[in-house]
Design a protein around this motif. Structure first.
Motif, mmCIF file in Angstrom:
data_model
loop_
_atom_site.group_PDB
_atom_site.id
_atom_site.type_symbol
_atom_site.label_atom_id
_atom_site.label_comp_id
_atom_site.label_asym_id
_atom_site.label_seq_id
_atom_site.Cartn_x
_atom_site.Cartn_y
_atom_site.Cartn_z
ATOM 1 N N MET A 106 0.833 -1.210 0.000
ATOM 2 C CA MET A 106 0.000 0.000 0.000
ATOM 3 C C MET A 106 0.871 1.264 0.000
ATOM 4 N N PRO A 111 -1.675 5.659 -1.957
ATOM 5 C CA PRO A 111 -2.972 6.349 -1.999
ATOM 6 C C PRO A 111 -2.847 7.821 -1.610
ATOM 7 N N ASP A 154 -10.451 -2.412 -2.517
ATOM 8 C CA ASP A 154 -9.648 -3.492 -1.940
ATOM 9 C C ASP A 154 -10.289 -4.800 -2.400
ATOM 10 N N LEU A 194 -6.449 1.737 4.465
ATOM 11 C CA LEU A 194 -6.488 2.466 3.192
ATOM 12 C C LEU A 194 -7.429 3.673 3.320
ATOM 13 N N VAL A 212 -13.291 4.203 -0.002
ATOM 14 C CA VAL A 212 -12.726 2.850 -0.119
ATOM 15 C C VAL A 212 -13.869 1.842 -0.090
#
Ligand SMILES: C[S@@+](CC[C@H](N)C(=O)[O-])C[C@H]1O[C@@H](n2cnc3c(N)ncnc32)[C@H](O)[C@@H]1O
Length: 258
Positions: A24, A30, A38, A50, A60
């Motif tokens: 990540m 991000p 995801d 996230l 998300v």
């Protein structure tokens, strides 16, 4: 039973979590305001992390076919006051909540049945924005000890619970399949890591969790453990155990519109 299996996964797969954090932060990167998927989010710990990266302006969505894990993901998200959306299903079932700037996919694609991989990759491409990025870790092998435990708990290669591990399938094969689906592949790096587990019983719990054999799988008795220890040169049941895991780090982009 669903919730019991999911909890077993949540408590035992910390190693995958740490690998996911690295994917990540170093590859997906991000940004505030991003809309992220995801894919195969499991119990949602990484999706919740996230969500903290994309901030209030971002979004998300986590998708997974395992209803028990999604149930636990929703509960965990509430606990963390996270507004991540969770969907039970396959990638196409999350398409209407996109399009996405990126797809995060940590140790999932090797579980997709061989005949559905191409369709999964195509559906993933379709729900990305032009220029959007797919970042995936894909297991290539989990090492001799964990694979021996997998054979014991699943009763030898039950296709319902084992990763496909297509023989010979490595970086180049996954790269070719992504390109066939329409992606531009920028990284397909075969890497390895040596996770250290507390002891052989931890290894058994980890395998029971990731094969979903936690509740329905075969029991492993003391005699089995002794055979495993002997075959893998483990002196004491309390000893730390080092295993070798090979995986692919794959980064692919949806081409920008011309
Ligand atoms: C090893 S777990 C990884 C979970 C999570 N990504 C993580 O890193 O903790 C693999 C997950 O992939 C999910 N999965 C299996 N087949 C899938 C498919 N066709 N599409 C999406 N997810 C799938 C499983 O239900 C499981 O939750």
């Amino acid at each position: 039973m669903f919730a019991e299996k999911a909890t077993l996964y949540d408590e035992n797969c910390d190693f995958q979590y740490r690998m996911g954090v690295s994917l990540m932060d170093n590859d997906l990167k991000p940004k505030d305001g991003d809309c992220m998927l995801d894919l195969g989010c499991g119990t949602g710990r990484l999706a919740t992390r996230l969500a903290s990266k994309v901030g209030k302006r971002g979004k998300v969505v986590g998708v997974d076919p395992n209803a028990g894990r999604i149930q636990l993901a929703r509960k965990n998200a509430l606990h963390h006051n996270s507004k991540t959306r969770f969907v039970v299903g396959l990638v196409g079932d999350a398409a209407s909540l996109g399009p996405y700037d990126g797809i995060f996919c940590n140790f999932v694609l090797h579980w997709v049945p061989d005949g559905s991989i191409q369709e999964t990759l195509k559906d993933a491409l379709d729900c990305l924005k032009p220029g959007g990025k797919l970042c995936a870790h894909i297991a290539l092998s989990t090492g001799a000890l964990l694979e021996a435990i997998e054979r014991l708990v699943t009763g030898n290669d039950s296709p319902a619970v084992r990763p496909s591990h297509i023989p010979g399938q490595g970086g180049q094969d996954w790269s070719n399949m992504c390109e066939l689906a329409g992606f531009d592949v920028s990284v397909a790096a075969e890497e390895s890591t040596n996770p250290c587990w507390d002891n052989v019983d931890t290894c058994i719990n980890v395998v029971r969790a990731y094969t979903d054999a936690g509740v329905t799988g075969h029991a492993i008795g003391d005699d089995d453990v002794i055979v495993l220890m002997k075959a893998h040169n483990i002196q004491s049941r309390a000893d730390n155990v080092l295993t070798e895991s090979k995986y692919l780090r794959l980064i692919a982009q949806k081409p920008a519109e011309v």
